[in-house]
Design a protein around this motif. Sequence first.
Motif, PDB file in Angstrom:
ATOM      1  N   ASP A 105      16.597  -7.883   1.241  1.00  0.00           N
ATOM      2  CA  ASP A 105      15.198  -7.481   1.356  1.00  0.00           C
ATOM      3  C   ASP A 105      14.632  -7.111  -0.014  1.00  0.00           C
ATOM      4  O   ASP A 105      14.234  -5.962  -0.256  1.00  0.00           O
ATOM      5  CB  ASP A 105      15.070  -6.301   2.326  1.00  0.00           C
ATOM      6  N   MET A 106      14.591  -8.074  -0.930  1.00  0.00           N
ATOM      7  CA  MET A 106      14.009  -7.804  -2.242  1.00  0.00           C
ATOM      8  C   MET A 106      12.523  -7.488  -2.177  1.00  0.00           C
ATOM      9  O   MET A 106      12.029  -6.648  -2.944  1.00  0.00           O
ATOM     10  CB  MET A 106      14.265  -8.973  -3.185  1.00  0.00           C
ATOM     11  N   PRO A 107      11.744  -8.109  -1.275  1.00  0.00           N
ATOM     12  CA  PRO A 107      10.341  -7.684  -1.183  1.00  0.00           C
ATOM     13  C   PRO A 107      10.214  -6.198  -0.869  1.00  0.00           C
ATOM     14  O   PRO A 107       9.379  -5.499  -1.461  1.00  0.00           O
ATOM     15  CB  PRO A 107       9.789  -8.553  -0.039  1.00  0.00           C
ATOM     16  N   GLY A 108      11.059  -5.693   0.045  1.00  0.00           N
ATOM     17  CA  GLY A 108      11.002  -4.276   0.374  1.00  0.00           C
ATOM     18  C   GLY A 108      11.403  -3.394  -0.796  1.00  0.00           C
ATOM     19  O   GLY A 108      10.786  -2.351  -1.050  1.00  0.00           O
ATOM     20  N   LEU A 109      12.448  -3.786  -1.529  1.00  0.00           N
ATOM     21  CA  LEU A 109      12.886  -2.991  -2.675  1.00  0.00           C
ATOM     22  C   LEU A 109      11.815  -2.992  -3.769  1.00  0.00           C
ATOM     23  O   LEU A 109      11.592  -1.961  -4.426  1.00  0.00           O
ATOM     24  CB  LEU A 109      14.204  -3.529  -3.211  1.00  0.00           C
ATOM     25  N   MET A 110      11.138  -4.109  -3.951  1.00  0.00           N
ATOM     26  CA  MET A 110      10.034  -4.131  -4.917  1.00  0.00           C
ATOM     27  C   MET A 110       8.884  -3.255  -4.458  1.00  0.00           C
ATOM     28  O   MET A 110       8.213  -2.615  -5.282  1.00  0.00           O
ATOM     29  CB  MET A 110       9.576  -5.568  -5.154  1.00  0.00           C
ATOM     30  N   HIS A 111       8.639  -3.211  -3.157  1.00  0.00           N
ATOM     31  CA  HIS A 111       7.600  -2.313  -2.646  1.00  0.00           C
ATOM     32  C   HIS A 111       7.920  -0.863  -2.981  1.00  0.00           C
ATOM     33  O   HIS A 111       7.018  -0.048  -3.199  1.00  0.00           O
ATOM     34  CB  HIS A 111       7.462  -2.465  -1.126  1.00  0.00           C
ATOM     35  N   ALA A 112       9.211  -0.537  -3.030  1.00  0.00           N
ATOM     36  CA  ALA A 112       9.620   0.845  -3.275  1.00  0.00           C
ATOM     37  C   ALA A 112       9.517   1.234  -4.743  1.00  0.00           C
ATOM     38  O   ALA A 112       9.479   2.427  -5.059  1.00  0.00           O
ATOM     39  CB  ALA A 112      11.058   1.047  -2.797  1.00  0.00           C
ATOM     40  N   CYS A 113       9.495   0.247  -5.653  1.00  0.00           N
ATOM     41  CA  CYS A 113       9.574   0.533  -7.087  1.00  0.00           C
ATOM     42  C   CYS A 113       8.218   0.375  -7.766  1.00  0.00           C
ATOM     43  O   CYS A 113       7.262  -0.129  -7.188  1.00  0.00           O
ATOM     44  CB  CYS A 113      10.628  -0.366  -7.727  1.00  0.00           C
ATOM     45  N   ASP A 114       8.171   0.830  -9.037  1.00  0.00           N
ATOM     46  CA  ASP A 114       6.899   0.886  -9.766  1.00  0.00           C
ATOM     47  C   ASP A 114       6.819  -0.094 -10.926  1.00  0.00           C
ATOM     48  O   ASP A 114       5.722  -0.413 -11.390  1.00  0.00           O
ATOM     49  CB  ASP A 114       6.686   2.305 -10.300  1.00  0.00           C
ATOM     50  N   ASP A 150       0.853  -1.189   0.000  1.00  0.00           N
ATOM     51  CA  ASP A 150       0.000   0.000   0.000  1.00  0.00           C
ATOM     52  C   ASP A 150       0.893   1.245   0.000  1.00  0.00           C
ATOM     53  O   ASP A 150       2.125   1.150   0.037  1.00  0.00           O
ATOM     54  CB  ASP A 150      -0.967  -0.005   1.188  1.00  0.00           C
ATOM     55  N   GLU A 151       0.291   2.419  -0.003  1.00  0.00           N
ATOM     56  CA  GLU A 151       1.063   3.652  -0.136  1.00  0.00           C
ATOM     57  C   GLU A 151       1.987   3.869   1.059  1.00  0.00           C
ATOM     58  O   GLU A 151       3.125   4.336   0.891  1.00  0.00           O
ATOM     59  CB  GLU A 151       0.111   4.840  -0.296  1.00  0.00           C
ATOM     60  N   ASP A 152       1.532   3.539   2.243  1.00  0.00           N
ATOM     61  CA  ASP A 152       2.389   3.712   3.425  1.00  0.00           C
ATOM     62  C   ASP A 152       3.613   2.799   3.345  1.00  0.00           C
ATOM     63  O   ASP A 152       4.738   3.218   3.666  1.00  0.00           O
ATOM     64  CB  ASP A 152       1.601   3.421   4.703  1.00  0.00           C
ATOM     65  N   GLU A 153       3.403   1.544   2.930  1.00  0.00           N
ATOM     66  CA  GLU A 153       4.530   0.615   2.798  1.00  0.00           C
ATOM     67  C   GLU A 153       5.492   1.076   1.698  1.00  0.00           C
ATOM     68  O   GLU A 153       6.714   0.960   1.834  1.00  0.00           O
ATOM     69  CB  GLU A 153       4.003  -0.788   2.477  1.00  0.00           C
ATOM     70  N   ARG A 154       4.937   1.634   0.648  1.00  0.00           N
ATOM     71  CA  ARG A 154       5.776   2.122  -0.448  1.00  0.00           C
ATOM     72  C   ARG A 154       6.673   3.260   0.029  1.00  0.00           C
ATOM     73  O   ARG A 154       7.882   3.279  -0.236  1.00  0.00           O
ATOM     74  CB  ARG A 154       4.878   2.579  -1.599  1.00  0.00           C
ATOM     75  N   ARG A 155       6.112   4.203   0.726  1.00  0.00           N
ATOM     76  CA  ARG A 155       6.900   5.344   1.194  1.00  0.00           C
ATOM     77  C   ARG A 155       7.946   4.902   2.226  1.00  0.00           C
ATOM     78  O   ARG A 155       9.085   5.385   2.209  1.00  0.00           O
ATOM     79  CB  ARG A 155       5.983   6.411   1.786  1.00  0.00           C
ATOM     80  N   ALA A 156       7.564   3.995   3.105  1.00  0.00           N
ATOM     81  CA  ALA A 156       8.514   3.513   4.105  1.00  0.00           C
ATOM     82  C   ALA A 156       9.674   2.782   3.439  1.00  0.00           C
ATOM     83  O   ALA A 156      10.836   2.935   3.835  1.00  0.00           O
ATOM     84  CB  ALA A 156       7.804   2.586   5.097  1.00  0.00           C
ATOM     85  N   PRO A 197      14.161   8.478  -3.888  1.00  0.00           N
ATOM     86  CA  PRO A 197      13.309   9.681  -3.927  1.00  0.00           C
ATOM     87  C   PRO A 197      11.846   9.322  -3.685  1.00  0.00           C
ATOM     88  O   PRO A 197      11.367   8.278  -4.162  1.00  0.00           O
ATOM     89  CB  PRO A 197      13.543  10.231  -5.331  1.00  0.00           C
ATOM     90  N   PRO A 198      11.105  10.147  -2.978  1.00  0.00           N
ATOM     91  CA  PRO A 198       9.758   9.761  -2.543  1.00  0.00           C
ATOM     92  C   PRO A 198       8.710   9.719  -3.647  1.00  0.00           C
ATOM     93  O   PRO A 198       7.753   8.944  -3.557  1.00  0.00           O
ATOM     94  CB  PRO A 198       9.408  10.827  -1.507  1.00  0.00           C
ATOM     95  N   ASP A 199       8.865  10.511  -4.716  1.00  0.00           N
ATOM     96  CA  ASP A 199       7.769  10.636  -5.678  1.00  0.00           C
ATOM     97  C   ASP A 199       8.153  10.297  -7.118  1.00  0.00           C
ATOM     98  O   ASP A 199       7.292  10.220  -7.985  1.00  0.00           O
ATOM     99  CB  ASP A 199       7.211  12.067  -5.644  1.00  0.00           C
ATOM    100  N   THR A 200       9.419  10.084  -7.407  1.00  0.00           N
ATOM    101  CA  THR A 200       9.849   9.792  -8.775  1.00  0.00           C
ATOM    102  C   THR A 200       9.485   8.361  -9.166  1.00  0.00           C
ATOM    103  O   THR A 200       9.712   7.436  -8.379  1.00  0.00           O
ATOM    104  CB  THR A 200      11.379   9.975  -8.892  1.00  0.00           C
ATOM    105  N   PRO A 201       8.949   8.129 -10.363  1.00  0.00           N
ATOM    106  CA  PRO A 201       8.725   6.745 -10.810  1.00  0.00           C
ATOM    107  C   PRO A 201      10.049   5.987 -10.873  1.00  0.00           C
ATOM    108  O   PRO A 201      11.045   6.497 -11.398  1.00  0.00           O
ATOM    109  CB  PRO A 201       8.116   6.909 -12.202  1.00  0.00           C
ATOM    110  N   LEU A 202      10.060   4.781 -10.347  1.00  0.00           N
ATOM    111  CA  LEU A 202      11.291   3.989 -10.250  1.00  0.00           C
ATOM    112  C   LEU A 202      11.141   2.680 -11.013  1.00  0.00           C
ATOM    113  O   LEU A 202      10.153   1.952 -10.839  1.00  0.00           O
ATOM    114  CB  LEU A 202      11.631   3.688  -8.787  1.00  0.00           C
ATOM    115  N   ALA A 203      12.148   2.392 -11.851  1.00  0.00           N
ATOM    116  CA  ALA A 203      12.196   1.124 -12.588  1.00  0.00           C
ATOM    117  C   ALA A 203      13.286   0.267 -11.982  1.00  0.00           C
ATOM    118  O   ALA A 203      14.470   0.623 -12.016  1.00  0.00           O
ATOM    119  CB  ALA A 203      12.474   1.378 -14.068  1.00  0.00           C
TER     120      ALA A 203
END
Length: 487
Positions: free
Chosen positions: A264-273, A189-195, A203-209
């Motif tokens: 922590d690949m699950p966390g890194l995937m949570h951070a990306c788009d 969710d959005e909270d997990e993504r930002r964390a 960066p908090p708002d840039t699309p990430l590949a």
Amino acid sequence: MSHSDSPNRITVISASMGAGHDGAATELTRHLTAAGFLVDRHDFLDLLPARIGKLLSGAYLRLLTWAPAGYQRIYAATEHERRPNPAVRALLRGAERRTLATVAPDTRAVVSTYPGASQVLGALRLRGRLAIPALTYLTDFSVHSLWVAPGIDAHLAAHAIPAAQAHEQGAAGVTVTGPMTDPRFTPADEDERRAARTRFGLPPDTPLALLVAGSWGVGPVREAAAEILGTGVALPVVVCGRNHALAERLRADGIAHVHGWVDDMPGLMHACDVLVQNAGGLTSLEALAGGLPVVSYRCIPGHGQTNAAALDEAGLAPWIREPDQLAPTLTELLHGPRGRAQREAGLALFTAAPGPVPAVTAMVRGPLSAVRPGRRSSSTALPAGTPDLSTATLPSRRRLAGTPGPRAGGRFGLPARPGRPVEALRLPVAARFAAGSRQARRRTVLMVAAVAATLSLGIGAPLAYAYGESPGHHFGALTHYLEDDDR
């Protein structure tokens, strides 16, 4: 505790060729253990004679790195062969004794997540030396011929596309079971993504590949990272695995977000788009389970390209073949309906079938005396609700891609080639290890030949084979001599 109430033991054989085969074996072990089985894990590379396994792994890595075009020729030359070439058969024959030794007397089934191990297990089944079911769990989305081993009782596939490919090559007991991934790979969710972005310094708002290249970091990763950055559509976040030199070069190229091995690949995937991948392996499935759209780009030769084609055909990940398609495809996945559709398709992959455990359980619970190598026993119980497709006609792969997959545990199954009947659960230990002079001489000759094939020919052997100068004549007489055993 009675025998019927005691836990059943299963042997899982993988191979440390990259991380994909081991990753699938880890998840299979976890699921089987949760279902009440005792599981023994083994690395097939350790079962090869004379410690050849590590040499083969290193040669494979060097081939991908130094001669990718050569690997492509090898893959194409062998993709649809009905059996391995004589050099490979001789090498695999040397692993049979150690493979049998890994199977404890109370083992009820053996599952392979590596094609070389499947070839060995199938050969042992056909000759009656392994008297328990042997199954292959297909870790790739495309199926090279080496995956299809005569004698294997069941080939388990994550999707209808690899299932159809396996069936077309004559695989027995083909079953669509769905994939397996670590349960931490879930949509964020959005909270997990930002964390997650804060935790990784992104960066908090840039699309990430998220750009991945397997545990070895192989392929044209630097080119792909520069081209993603150049689109202006997304910022590349690159994972180099254990390739530290690649990470340093990327930083020197000006790529700001570069990682080596990530726990922590699950966390890194949570951070990306979006995930950009080049091999179509386990990481692609993890991204799909996490709700990330996946795209294949600048794929490595051989299985990287065939996996990309299969994922594209399945509607799970577009394969970008030309750089000028990178920007529009990323834009569609990040901001358009195509991205939403692919997220839904990826998540649906994990709910359409229950995973391989029910199929393995069906083999384990069936009467051992009724199981014949290379075919499913008619008395083996299938999971509840499984349709019996043993006499069904298999649709073409292209038509199959546009239709929903079989119900949970569904099978593709035309009657397979008959195998040899099995007379006992396991041959006596003394009989297996009896070493008459002829057997000892055979093992010695095999060892010398395998070492010579690996050390003297090295990469040159498969390259010569791929380019039409097959080394088979060097091994033909040896293979014929070895294969007379136990016939």
